[in-house]
Design a protein around this motif. Structure first.
Motif, PDB file in Angstrom:
ATOM      1  N   UNK A   1       0.810  -1.218   0.000  1.00 40.78           N
ATOM      2  CA  UNK A   1       0.000   0.000   0.000  1.00 40.78           C
ATOM      3  C   UNK A   1       0.845   1.271   0.000  1.00 40.78           C
ATOM      4  N   UNK A   2       2.078   1.171   0.504  1.00 39.89           N
ATOM      5  CA  UNK A   2       2.935   2.365   0.575  1.00 39.89           C
ATOM      6  C   UNK A   2       4.214   2.192  -0.232  1.00 39.89           C
ATOM      7  N   UNK A   3       4.285   1.129  -1.015  1.00 35.12           N
ATOM      8  CA  UNK A   3       5.542   0.808  -1.711  1.00 35.12           C
ATOM      9  C   UNK A   3       5.946   1.898  -2.686  1.00 35.12           C
ATOM     10  N   UNK A   4       5.019   2.377  -3.509  1.00 31.09           N
ATOM     11  CA  UNK A   4       5.360   3.394  -4.500  1.00 31.09           C
ATOM     12  C   UNK A   4       5.787   4.690  -3.819  1.00 31.09           C
ATOM     13  N   UNK A   5       5.050   5.064  -2.781  1.00 29.22           N
ATOM     14  CA  UNK A   5       5.366   6.307  -2.069  1.00 29.22           C
ATOM     15  C   UNK A   5       6.754   6.233  -1.424  1.00 29.22           C
ATOM     16  N   UNK A   6       7.022   5.137  -0.738  1.00 30.66           N
ATOM     17  CA  UNK A   6       8.323   5.003  -0.071  1.00 30.66           C
ATOM     18  C   UNK A   6       9.453   4.950  -1.092  1.00 30.66           C
ATOM     19  N   UNK A   7       9.259   4.164  -2.151  1.00 38.30           N
ATOM     20  CA  UNK A   7      10.311   4.011  -3.157  1.00 38.30           C
ATOM     21  C   UNK A   7      10.634   5.344  -3.813  1.00 38.30           C
ATOM     22  N   UNK A   8       9.607   6.122  -4.141  1.00 39.61           N
ATOM     23  CA  UNK A   8       9.837   7.444  -4.747  1.00 39.61           C
ATOM     24  C   UNK A   8      10.653   8.329  -3.812  1.00 39.61           C
ATOM     25  N   UNK A   9      10.375   8.240  -2.527  1.00 43.84           N
ATOM     26  CA  UNK A   9      11.096   9.088  -1.575  1.00 43.84           C
ATOM     27  C   UNK A   9      12.544   8.633  -1.413  1.00 43.84           C
ATOM     28  N   UNK A  10      12.767   7.319  -1.425  1.00 37.11           N
ATOM     29  CA  UNK A  10      14.147   6.825  -1.336  1.00 37.11           C
ATOM     30  C   UNK A  10      14.932   7.238  -2.571  1.00 37.11           C
ATOM     31  N   UNK A  11      14.325   7.087  -3.750  1.00 39.10           N
ATOM     32  CA  UNK A  11      15.004   7.479  -4.987  1.00 39.10           C
ATOM     33  C   UNK A  11      15.316   8.973  -4.965  1.00 39.10           C
ATOM     34  N   UNK A  12      14.380   9.777  -4.457  1.00 39.18           N
ATOM     35  CA  UNK A  12      14.628  11.215  -4.341  1.00 39.18           C
ATOM     36  C   UNK A  12      15.795  11.518  -3.418  1.00 39.18           C
ATOM     37  N   UNK A  13      15.865  10.783  -2.300  1.00 35.34           N
ATOM     38  CA  UNK A  13      16.977  10.988  -1.363  1.00 35.34           C
ATOM     39  C   UNK A  13      18.301  10.566  -1.986  1.00 35.34           C
ATOM     40  N   UNK A  14      18.292   9.501  -2.775  1.00 33.51           N
ATOM     41  CA  UNK A  14      19.508   9.071  -3.451  1.00 33.51           C
ATOM     42  C   UNK A  14      19.973  10.123  -4.464  1.00 33.51           C
ATOM     43  N   UNK A  15      19.006  10.834  -5.062  1.00 39.16           N
ATOM     44  CA  UNK A  15      19.388  11.915  -5.969  1.00 39.16           C
ATOM     45  C   UNK A  15      20.176  13.002  -5.267  1.00 39.16           C
TER      46      UNK A  15
END
Length: 512
Positions: free
Chosen positions: A311-325
Protein backbone atom coordinates in the motif's frame (compact mmCIF):
# COMPACT_ATOMS: atom_id res chain seq x y z
CA UNK A 1 29.43 15.85 -8.50
CA UNK A 2 32.53 16.52 -6.43
CA UNK A 3 35.59 16.24 -8.63
CA UNK A 4 38.53 17.51 -6.56
CA UNK A 5 40.44 14.60 -5.07
CA UNK A 6 43.68 14.68 -3.09
CA UNK A 7 46.74 13.41 -4.89
CA UNK A 8 48.41 10.16 -3.98
CA UNK A 9 51.49 12.12 -2.92
CA UNK A 10 49.37 14.15 -0.49
CA UNK A 11 47.76 11.01 0.90
CA UNK A 12 51.15 9.32 1.25
CA UNK A 13 52.53 12.21 3.27
CA UNK A 14 49.42 12.32 5.43
CA UNK A 15 49.67 8.58 6.11
CA UNK A 16 53.36 8.78 7.02
CA UNK A 17 52.69 11.66 9.42
CA UNK A 18 49.84 9.80 11.14
CA UNK A 19 51.90 6.63 11.50
CA UNK A 20 54.85 8.45 13.00
CA UNK A 21 52.64 10.33 15.43
CA UNK A 22 51.13 7.03 16.58
CA UNK A 23 54.57 5.59 17.27
CA UNK A 24 54.86 3.28 14.27
CA UNK A 25 58.36 3.14 12.87
CA UNK A 26 60.32 1.13 10.35
CA UNK A 27 57.14 0.35 8.45
CA UNK A 28 58.50 1.05 4.96
CA UNK A 29 60.32 -1.72 3.11
CA UNK A 30 61.67 -1.42 -0.42
CA UNK A 31 60.69 -3.88 -3.13
CA UNK A 32 60.99 -6.79 -3.63
CA UNK A 33 60.58 -7.60 0.08
CA UNK A 34 57.75 -5.13 0.52
CA UNK A 35 54.13 -5.06 -0.60
CA UNK A 36 52.30 -1.89 -1.53
CA UNK A 37 49.87 -0.26 0.85
CA UNK A 38 47.18 1.32 -1.33
CA UNK A 39 44.41 3.87 -1.03
CA UNK A 40 40.97 3.49 -2.64
CA UNK A 41 40.70 7.29 -2.85
CA UNK A 42 42.97 7.34 -5.91
CA UNK A 43 43.39 3.58 -6.36
CA UNK A 44 47.16 3.97 -6.33
CA UNK A 45 49.95 2.63 -4.09
CA UNK A 46 51.22 4.75 -1.20
CA UNK A 47 54.49 2.99 -0.28
CA UNK A 48 55.80 -0.51 0.32
CA UNK A 49 55.67 -2.22 3.68
CA UNK A 50 57.19 -5.48 4.86
CA UNK A 51 55.00 -8.56 5.06
CA UNK A 52 55.58 -11.15 7.77
CA UNK A 53 57.38 -14.35 6.86
CA UNK A 54 56.21 -17.76 8.07
CA UNK A 55 59.04 -17.78 10.59
CA UNK A 56 58.10 -14.33 11.87
CA UNK A 57 54.47 -15.37 12.25
CA UNK A 58 55.45 -18.46 14.21
CA UNK A 59 57.71 -16.34 16.39
CA UNK A 60 54.91 -13.86 17.06
CA UNK A 61 52.63 -16.67 18.22
CA UNK A 62 55.42 -18.05 20.40
CA UNK A 63 56.09 -14.66 21.99
CA UNK A 64 52.42 -14.18 22.74
CA UNK A 65 52.18 -17.66 24.25
CA UNK A 66 55.25 -17.19 26.44
CA UNK A 67 54.03 -13.80 27.66
CA UNK A 68 50.69 -15.33 28.55
CA UNK A 69 52.22 -18.23 30.45
CA UNK A 70 54.87 -16.34 32.36
CA UNK A 71 53.31 -12.95 33.08
CA UNK A 72 49.96 -11.89 31.74
CA UNK A 73 47.53 -14.55 32.96
CA UNK A 74 48.76 -14.05 36.53
CA UNK A 75 48.54 -10.26 36.36
CA UNK A 76 45.46 -9.13 38.36
CA UNK A 77 42.58 -8.18 36.11
CA UNK A 78 42.37 -4.57 37.39
CA UNK A 79 46.04 -4.14 36.45
CA UNK A 80 45.29 -5.52 33.02
CA UNK A 81 42.49 -2.99 32.85
CA UNK A 82 45.03 -0.27 33.54
CA UNK A 83 46.70 -1.08 30.21
CA UNK A 84 43.41 -0.72 28.37
CA UNK A 85 42.70 2.52 30.23
CA UNK A 86 45.99 3.95 28.98
CA UNK A 87 45.27 2.74 25.46
CA UNK A 88 41.95 4.60 25.57
CA UNK A 89 43.73 7.78 26.61
CA UNK A 90 46.17 7.48 23.72
CA UNK A 91 43.31 6.83 21.31
CA UNK A 92 41.70 10.07 22.45
CA UNK A 93 44.96 11.92 21.86
CA UNK A 94 45.41 10.41 18.40
CA UNK A 95 41.81 10.21 17.23
CA UNK A 96 42.49 12.44 14.23
CA UNK A 97 45.60 10.47 13.23
CA UNK A 98 43.76 7.16 13.26
CA UNK A 99 40.75 8.65 11.50
CA UNK A 100 43.10 9.88 8.77
CA UNK A 101 44.44 6.37 8.27
CA UNK A 102 40.96 4.81 8.25
CA UNK A 103 39.90 7.26 5.54
CA UNK A 104 43.08 6.74 3.52
CA UNK A 105 42.92 2.93 3.65
CA UNK A 106 39.18 2.18 3.75
CA UNK A 107 37.85 5.26 1.95
CA UNK A 108 35.39 6.12 4.72
CA UNK A 109 34.04 9.65 4.90
CA UNK A 110 35.52 11.69 7.68
CA UNK A 111 32.62 11.46 10.14
CA UNK A 112 32.42 7.68 9.78
CA UNK A 113 36.18 7.30 10.23
CA UNK A 114 36.09 9.42 13.38
CA UNK A 115 33.08 7.44 14.57
CA UNK A 116 35.00 4.21 14.16
CA UNK A 117 37.83 5.52 16.33
CA UNK A 118 35.25 6.63 18.89
CA UNK A 119 34.09 3.01 19.05
CA UNK A 120 37.64 2.10 20.05
CA UNK A 121 37.60 4.64 22.83
CA UNK A 122 34.19 3.45 24.01
CA UNK A 123 35.22 -0.20 24.16
CA UNK A 124 38.29 0.72 26.20
CA UNK A 125 36.00 2.43 28.71
CA UNK A 126 33.77 -0.64 28.75
CA UNK A 127 36.66 -3.07 29.16
CA UNK A 128 38.20 -1.01 31.96
CA UNK A 129 35.01 -1.43 34.00
CA UNK A 130 34.81 -5.07 32.97
CA UNK A 131 38.25 -5.71 34.49
CA UNK A 132 36.59 -5.54 37.91
CA UNK A 133 33.46 -7.46 36.91
CA UNK A 134 34.56 -10.85 35.57
CA UNK A 135 31.95 -12.47 37.74
CA UNK A 136 31.30 -16.15 38.35
CA UNK A 137 28.47 -17.69 40.37
CA UNK A 138 28.06 -19.51 43.66
CA UNK A 139 25.43 -22.24 43.62
CA UNK A 140 23.94 -24.23 46.55
CA UNK A 141 25.53 -27.64 46.99
CA UNK A 142 23.44 -30.71 47.77
CA UNK A 143 26.20 -31.87 50.16
CA UNK A 144 26.56 -30.35 53.63
CA UNK A 145 29.77 -28.49 54.28
CA UNK A 146 30.40 -27.93 50.56
CA UNK A 147 30.39 -24.87 48.34
CA UNK A 148 29.73 -25.07 44.59
CA UNK A 149 30.91 -22.23 42.37
CA UNK A 150 32.21 -21.32 38.94
CA UNK A 151 35.32 -19.33 38.10
CA UNK A 152 36.53 -17.86 34.81
CA UNK A 153 40.09 -18.08 33.49
CA UNK A 154 41.90 -16.71 30.41
CA UNK A 155 42.30 -18.94 27.37
CA UNK A 156 45.79 -18.04 26.15
CA UNK A 157 46.67 -16.64 22.74
CA UNK A 158 43.80 -15.01 20.86
CA UNK A 159 44.29 -14.71 17.10
CA UNK A 160 42.40 -11.86 15.46
CA UNK A 161 41.76 -11.64 11.72
CA UNK A 162 39.99 -8.45 10.65
CA UNK A 163 38.44 -7.12 7.46
CA UNK A 164 39.11 -3.85 5.64
CA UNK A 165 35.72 -2.22 6.22
CA UNK A 166 36.21 -1.73 9.97
CA UNK A 167 39.99 -1.84 10.14
CA UNK A 168 40.34 -0.66 13.75
CA UNK A 169 37.00 -0.96 15.57
CA UNK A 170 36.67 -4.74 15.34
CA UNK A 171 40.28 -5.18 16.45
CA UNK A 172 39.58 -3.02 19.49
CA UNK A 173 36.40 -4.92 20.40
CA UNK A 174 38.42 -8.11 20.56
CA UNK A 175 41.66 -6.73 21.95
CA UNK A 176 40.35 -4.56 24.79
CA UNK A 177 38.15 -7.34 26.13
CA UNK A 178 40.63 -10.17 25.52
CA UNK A 179 43.42 -8.27 27.29
CA UNK A 180 41.44 -7.59 30.47
CA UNK A 181 40.39 -11.25 30.44
CA UNK A 182 44.09 -12.16 30.63
CA UNK A 183 44.80 -13.26 27.05
CA UNK A 184 47.55 -12.17 24.68
CA UNK A 185 46.96 -11.17 21.06
CA UNK A 186 48.28 -11.92 17.57
CA UNK A 187 46.55 -9.70 15.01
CA UNK A 188 46.45 -10.29 11.28
CA UNK A 189 44.73 -7.29 9.65
CA UNK A 190 43.33 -7.26 6.13
CA UNK A 191 46.03 -6.87 3.49
CA UNK A 192 43.97 -3.85 2.36
CA UNK A 193 44.42 -2.02 5.67
CA UNK A 194 47.87 -2.71 7.16
CA UNK A 195 48.67 0.91 8.05
CA UNK A 196 45.89 1.23 10.61
CA UNK A 197 47.19 -1.95 12.23
CA UNK A 198 50.71 -0.57 12.50
CA UNK A 199 49.38 2.62 14.08
CA UNK A 200 47.23 0.74 16.61
CA UNK A 201 50.13 -1.52 17.53
CA UNK A 202 52.35 1.51 18.01
CA UNK A 203 49.85 3.09 20.41
CA UNK A 204 49.40 -0.14 22.36
CA UNK A 205 53.15 -0.54 22.72
CA UNK A 206 53.33 3.00 24.09
CA UNK A 207 50.57 2.10 26.54
CA UNK A 208 52.56 -0.97 27.65
CA UNK A 209 55.62 1.20 28.28
CA UNK A 210 53.60 3.78 30.19
CA UNK A 211 52.02 1.28 32.60
CA UNK A 212 54.81 -1.30 32.77
CA UNK A 213 52.93 -4.06 30.96
CA UNK A 214 54.87 -6.68 28.98
CA UNK A 215 55.41 -5.77 25.34
CA UNK A 216 54.68 -9.33 24.28
CA UNK A 217 50.95 -9.06 25.00
CA UNK A 218 50.31 -7.89 21.43
CA UNK A 219 51.81 -8.93 18.11
CA UNK A 220 50.98 -7.84 14.55
CA UNK A 221 51.61 -10.01 11.51
CA UNK A 222 51.04 -8.59 8.02
CA UNK A 223 50.29 -10.52 4.89
CA UNK A 224 47.67 -12.30 2.85
CA UNK A 225 45.84 -15.59 3.32
CA UNK A 226 48.96 -17.62 4.00
CA UNK A 227 49.68 -15.60 7.14
CA UNK A 228 46.10 -15.92 8.36
CA UNK A 229 46.22 -19.66 7.68
CA UNK A 230 49.05 -20.04 10.18
CA UNK A 231 46.85 -18.53 12.89
CA UNK A 232 43.98 -20.78 11.83
CA UNK A 233 46.04 -23.97 12.04
CA UNK A 234 48.38 -23.30 14.97
CA UNK A 235 47.29 -25.17 18.14
CA UNK A 236 48.91 -22.47 20.26
CA UNK A 237 46.11 -20.10 19.20
CA UNK A 238 43.40 -20.93 21.72
CA UNK A 239 40.73 -18.72 20.17
CA UNK A 240 40.54 -17.44 16.61
CA UNK A 241 38.31 -14.42 16.11
CA UNK A 242 37.77 -13.91 12.38
CA UNK A 243 35.75 -11.29 10.54
CA UNK A 244 35.04 -11.66 6.85
CA UNK A 245 32.86 -13.32 4.26
CA UNK A 246 30.68 -16.39 4.77
CA UNK A 247 32.96 -18.28 2.41
CA UNK A 248 35.97 -17.42 4.56
CA UNK A 249 34.17 -18.60 7.68
CA UNK A 250 33.17 -21.87 6.04
CA UNK A 251 36.84 -22.55 5.43
CA UNK A 252 38.17 -21.31 8.77
CA UNK A 253 35.61 -22.90 11.09
CA UNK A 254 36.23 -26.56 10.22
CA UNK A 255 40.00 -26.12 10.29
CA UNK A 256 39.98 -24.64 13.78
CA UNK A 257 37.48 -27.26 14.94
CA UNK A 258 39.73 -30.03 13.57
CA UNK A 259 42.41 -29.06 16.08
CA UNK A 260 39.78 -28.61 18.83
CA UNK A 261 40.32 -24.85 18.96
CA UNK A 262 37.70 -22.20 19.53
CA UNK A 263 36.25 -19.89 16.90
CA UNK A 264 34.49 -16.55 17.11
CA UNK A 265 33.14 -15.83 13.62
CA UNK A 266 31.62 -12.56 12.42
CA UNK A 267 30.67 -13.17 8.81
CA UNK A 268 28.45 -11.67 6.11
CA UNK A 269 25.03 -10.09 6.42
CA UNK A 270 22.10 -9.67 4.05
CA UNK A 271 20.17 -7.27 6.19
CA UNK A 272 16.58 -6.19 5.67
CA UNK A 273 14.14 -3.60 6.98
CA UNK A 274 10.39 -4.16 6.99
CA UNK A 275 8.42 -0.95 6.39
CA UNK A 276 4.88 -1.30 7.73
CA UNK A 277 1.86 0.81 6.68
CA UNK A 278 1.91 2.61 10.03
CA UNK A 279 5.59 3.59 9.72
CA UNK A 280 6.77 7.16 10.10
CA UNK A 281 8.00 7.48 6.53
CA UNK A 282 10.29 10.42 7.29
CA UNK A 283 12.06 8.23 9.86
CA UNK A 284 12.02 5.20 7.56
CA UNK A 285 13.57 7.07 4.63
CA UNK A 286 16.33 8.58 6.75
CA UNK A 287 17.11 5.26 8.41
CA UNK A 288 17.04 3.41 5.10
CA UNK A 289 19.29 5.77 3.17
CA UNK A 290 22.06 5.89 5.76
CA UNK A 291 21.97 2.13 6.38
CA UNK A 292 22.04 1.36 2.64
CA UNK A 293 24.45 4.00 1.30
CA UNK A 294 26.71 4.64 4.31
CA UNK A 295 30.30 3.43 3.88
CA UNK A 296 29.40 3.02 0.18
CA UNK A 297 27.48 -0.12 1.08
CA UNK A 298 30.55 -1.82 2.56
CA UNK A 299 29.39 -2.60 6.09
CA UNK A 300 28.44 -6.06 7.23
CA UNK A 301 25.33 -4.36 8.66
CA UNK A 302 24.52 -2.46 5.44
CA UNK A 303 20.83 -2.51 4.55
CA UNK A 304 20.48 -4.57 1.39
CA UNK A 305 16.74 -5.33 1.29
CA UNK A 306 13.69 -3.16 1.96
CA UNK A 307 10.50 -5.16 2.43
CA UNK A 308 7.69 -2.60 2.19
CA UNK A 309 3.93 -3.02 2.41
CA UNK A 310 2.35 -2.85 -1.03
CA UNK A 311 0.00 0.00 0.00
CA UNK A 312 2.94 2.37 0.57
CA UNK A 313 5.54 0.81 -1.71
CA UNK A 314 5.36 3.39 -4.50
CA UNK A 315 5.37 6.31 -2.07
CA UNK A 316 8.32 5.00 -0.07
CA UNK A 317 10.31 4.01 -3.16
CA UNK A 318 9.84 7.44 -4.75
CA UNK A 319 11.10 9.09 -1.58
CA UNK A 320 14.15 6.83 -1.34
CA UNK A 321 15.00 7.48 -4.99
CA UNK A 322 14.63 11.22 -4.34
CA UNK A 323 16.98 10.99 -1.36
CA UNK A 324 19.51 9.07 -3.45
CA UNK A 325 19.39 11.91 -5.97
CA UNK A 326 20.66 14.19 -3.20
CA UNK A 327 23.60 11.81 -2.65
CA UNK A 328 24.76 12.02 -6.26
CA UNK A 329 26.49 15.42 -6.03
CA UNK A 330 28.06 14.39 -2.72
CA UNK A 331 30.15 11.47 -3.95
CA UNK A 332 33.89 12.06 -3.87
CA UNK A 333 36.78 12.96 -1.60
CA UNK A 334 36.07 11.33 1.77
CA UNK A 335 38.16 14.01 3.51
CA UNK A 336 35.72 16.69 2.32
CA UNK A 337 33.12 17.40 5.02
CA UNK A 338 30.38 17.67 2.38
CA UNK A 339 31.00 14.19 0.99
CA UNK A 340 28.51 11.47 1.94
CA UNK A 341 29.74 8.59 -0.25
CA UNK A 342 33.39 7.68 -0.71
CA UNK A 343 34.99 5.07 -2.97
CA UNK A 344 34.58 1.34 -3.18
CA UNK A 345 37.58 -0.49 -1.81
CA UNK A 346 38.82 -1.90 -5.14
CA UNK A 347 37.95 -2.90 -8.68
CA UNK A 348 36.54 -6.25 -7.62
CA UNK A 349 33.81 -4.50 -5.63
CA UNK A 350 32.82 -2.54 -8.73
CA UNK A 351 32.80 -5.74 -10.79
CA UNK A 352 30.59 -7.44 -8.20
CA UNK A 353 28.16 -4.51 -8.22
CA UNK A 354 27.66 -4.60 -11.97
CA UNK A 355 27.41 -8.38 -12.01
CA UNK A 356 24.68 -8.22 -9.37
CA UNK A 357 22.74 -5.55 -11.26
CA UNK A 358 22.86 -7.64 -14.43
CA UNK A 359 21.57 -10.70 -12.59
CA UNK A 360 18.84 -8.64 -10.93
CA UNK A 361 17.72 -7.36 -14.33
CA UNK A 362 17.63 -10.92 -15.66
CA UNK A 363 15.33 -11.80 -12.74
CA UNK A 364 12.90 -9.02 -13.66
CA UNK A 365 14.41 -6.29 -11.51
CA UNK A 366 14.29 -2.65 -12.53
CA UNK A 367 17.10 -0.24 -11.62
CA UNK A 368 15.39 2.93 -10.41
CA UNK A 369 18.55 4.91 -9.82
CA UNK A 370 22.31 4.54 -9.49
CA UNK A 371 24.83 1.88 -10.34
CA UNK A 372 26.93 4.10 -12.58
CA UNK A 373 30.62 4.71 -12.08
CA UNK A 374 31.68 8.31 -11.57
CA UNK A 375 34.91 10.33 -11.22
CA UNK A 376 36.56 7.90 -13.63
CA UNK A 377 38.35 10.74 -15.44
CA UNK A 378 39.67 12.27 -12.20
CA UNK A 379 40.73 8.91 -10.70
CA UNK A 380 40.92 6.16 -13.35
CA UNK A 381 42.28 3.63 -10.84
CA UNK A 382 39.64 4.36 -8.18
CA UNK A 383 36.03 3.17 -8.14
CA UNK A 384 33.37 5.66 -7.14
CA UNK A 385 29.77 4.62 -7.86
CA UNK A 386 26.28 6.01 -7.46
CA UNK A 387 24.37 3.90 -4.89
CA UNK A 388 21.68 1.87 -6.64
CA UNK A 389 18.02 1.15 -5.87
CA UNK A 390 16.43 -1.83 -7.63
CA UNK A 391 12.73 -2.74 -7.58
CA UNK A 392 12.42 -6.53 -7.54
CA UNK A 393 9.33 -8.66 -8.29
CA UNK A 394 10.52 -11.38 -5.93
CA UNK A 395 13.36 -12.40 -3.65
CA UNK A 396 15.44 -14.07 -6.36
CA UNK A 397 18.78 -15.80 -6.00
CA UNK A 398 20.84 -12.61 -6.37
CA UNK A 399 18.77 -10.87 -3.69
CA UNK A 400 19.60 -13.73 -1.32
CA UNK A 401 23.33 -13.16 -1.83
CA UNK A 402 25.40 -10.44 -0.16
CA UNK A 403 26.99 -8.10 -2.68
CA UNK A 404 29.45 -5.92 -0.79
CA UNK A 405 28.48 -2.75 -2.65
CA UNK A 406 25.70 -0.13 -2.42
CA UNK A 407 22.70 -1.98 -3.92
CA UNK A 408 19.31 -1.72 -2.21
CA UNK A 409 16.63 -4.17 -3.36
CA UNK A 410 12.98 -3.18 -2.82
CA UNK A 411 10.40 -5.95 -2.37
CA UNK A 412 6.73 -5.77 -1.35
CA UNK A 413 4.51 -7.74 1.01
CA UNK A 414 0.82 -8.02 1.91
CA UNK A 415 0.83 -9.48 5.44
CA UNK A 416 3.35 -9.30 8.25
CA UNK A 417 3.75 -13.07 8.14
CA UNK A 418 4.78 -12.76 4.49
CA UNK A 419 7.22 -9.96 5.37
CA UNK A 420 8.81 -12.05 8.10
CA UNK A 421 9.11 -15.02 5.75
CA UNK A 422 10.85 -12.83 3.16
CA UNK A 423 13.06 -11.34 5.83
CA UNK A 424 14.17 -14.71 7.22
CA UNK A 425 14.43 -16.29 3.78
CA UNK A 426 18.19 -15.78 3.40
CA UNK A 427 21.07 -17.76 4.83
CA UNK A 428 22.63 -14.81 6.67
CA UNK A 429 21.34 -13.53 10.01
CA UNK A 430 23.18 -10.44 11.19
CA UNK A 431 21.04 -7.30 11.49
CA UNK A 432 17.37 -6.49 10.93
CA UNK A 433 14.86 -3.69 11.44
CA UNK A 434 11.18 -2.86 11.31
CA UNK A 435 9.68 0.59 10.96
CA UNK A 436 6.22 0.63 12.51
CA UNK A 437 4.12 2.54 15.04
CA UNK A 438 2.10 -0.57 15.84
CA UNK A 439 3.42 -2.15 19.04
CA UNK A 440 2.02 -5.56 18.17
CA UNK A 441 3.88 -5.55 14.86
CA UNK A 442 7.06 -4.44 16.58
CA UNK A 443 6.87 -7.13 19.24
CA UNK A 444 6.09 -9.86 16.69
CA UNK A 445 9.10 -8.85 14.62
CA UNK A 446 11.39 -8.72 17.66
CA UNK A 447 10.42 -12.32 18.40
CA UNK A 448 10.38 -13.61 14.81
CA UNK A 449 13.51 -12.08 13.22
CA UNK A 450 16.22 -14.72 13.08
CA UNK A 451 19.07 -12.21 13.32
CA UNK A 452 21.46 -11.45 16.15
CA UNK A 453 20.54 -7.75 15.97
CA UNK A 454 16.86 -6.75 15.78
CA UNK A 455 15.87 -3.06 15.73
CA UNK A 456 12.65 -1.07 15.82
CA UNK A 457 12.44 2.31 14.08
CA UNK A 458 16.17 2.56 13.42
CA UNK A 459 18.23 1.17 10.56
CA UNK A 460 20.34 -1.96 10.51
CA UNK A 461 23.74 -0.27 10.98
CA UNK A 462 25.24 1.73 13.82
CA UNK A 463 25.53 -0.74 16.72
CA UNK A 464 26.62 0.55 20.14
CA UNK A 465 29.41 -1.17 22.05
CA UNK A 466 27.24 -1.82 25.13
CA UNK A 467 25.38 -4.62 23.38
CA UNK A 468 26.79 -7.89 22.09
CA UNK A 469 27.45 -7.68 18.34
CA UNK A 470 27.02 -10.67 16.06
CA UNK A 471 24.63 -12.80 14.07
CA UNK A 472 23.10 -16.20 13.49
CA UNK A 473 23.00 -18.77 10.67
CA UNK A 474 25.72 -18.18 8.05
CA UNK A 475 26.81 -15.04 9.89
CA UNK A 476 28.67 -17.38 12.22
CA UNK A 477 27.06 -17.10 15.63
CA UNK A 478 29.86 -15.08 17.23
CA UNK A 479 29.38 -12.23 19.69
CA UNK A 480 31.82 -9.38 20.28
CA UNK A 481 31.94 -6.07 22.14
CA UNK A 482 29.54 -5.56 25.05
CA UNK A 483 27.10 -7.41 27.31
CA UNK A 484 28.55 -10.81 28.26
CA UNK A 485 30.59 -11.25 25.06
CA UNK A 486 33.67 -11.37 27.34
CA UNK A 487 32.87 -15.01 28.11
CA UNK A 488 34.04 -16.04 24.64
CA UNK A 489 37.59 -15.06 25.68
CA UNK A 490 37.63 -17.15 28.87
CA UNK A 491 37.15 -20.71 30.02
CA UNK A 492 34.71 -21.66 32.75
CA UNK A 493 35.66 -23.96 35.64
CA UNK A 494 33.10 -25.47 38.02
CA UNK A 495 34.62 -25.74 41.50
CA UNK A 496 33.52 -27.69 44.56
CA UNK A 497 35.07 -26.76 47.90
CA UNK A 498 34.66 -29.17 50.81
CA UNK A 499 35.08 -27.32 54.09
CA UNK A 500 33.76 -30.18 56.24
CA UNK A 501 35.56 -33.19 57.70
CA UNK A 502 33.28 -35.61 55.85
CA UNK A 503 33.38 -36.83 52.25
CA UNK A 504 29.80 -37.38 51.09
CA UNK A 505 29.34 -38.24 47.41
CA UNK A 506 26.81 -36.53 45.19
CA UNK A 507 23.44 -38.11 44.44
CA UNK A 508 23.70 -40.16 47.64
CA UNK A 509 26.23 -42.60 46.20
CA UNK A 510 27.90 -44.91 48.75
CA UNK A 511 31.41 -46.24 48.00
CA UNK A 512 33.62 -47.47 50.87
Amino acid sequence: MMTTLPTTAQLTERARTALERCGASGFEAPAPTGQSARTPITGEPLFDIAYSTSAETDQAIGTAQETFRTVWRDTPAPQRGNLVRRLGELLREHKDDLADLVTIEAGKIRSEAAGEVQEMIDICDFALGLSRQLYGRTMPSERPGHRLMETWHPLGVVGIITAFNFPVAVWSWNTAVALVCGNTIVWKPSELSPLTALACHGLLMRACQDVGAPMGVHQVVLGEREVGARLVDDPRVALLSATGSVRMGQQVGPRVAARMGRCLLELGGNNAAVIAPSADLDLAVRGTVFAAAGTAGQRCTTLRRVIVHEDIADQLTDRIVGAYGQLRPRIGDPFDDDTLVGPLIAERAHTALHGALERAAADGGRVLTGGERCLEKEAPDAYYVEPAVVRMPSQSEIVCEETFAPILYVLTYRTLDEAIELHNGVTQGLSSAIFTQDQREAERFLAASDCGIVNVNIGTSGAEIGGAFGGEKDTGGGRESGSDAWRAYMRRATNTVNYSDELPLAQGVNFL
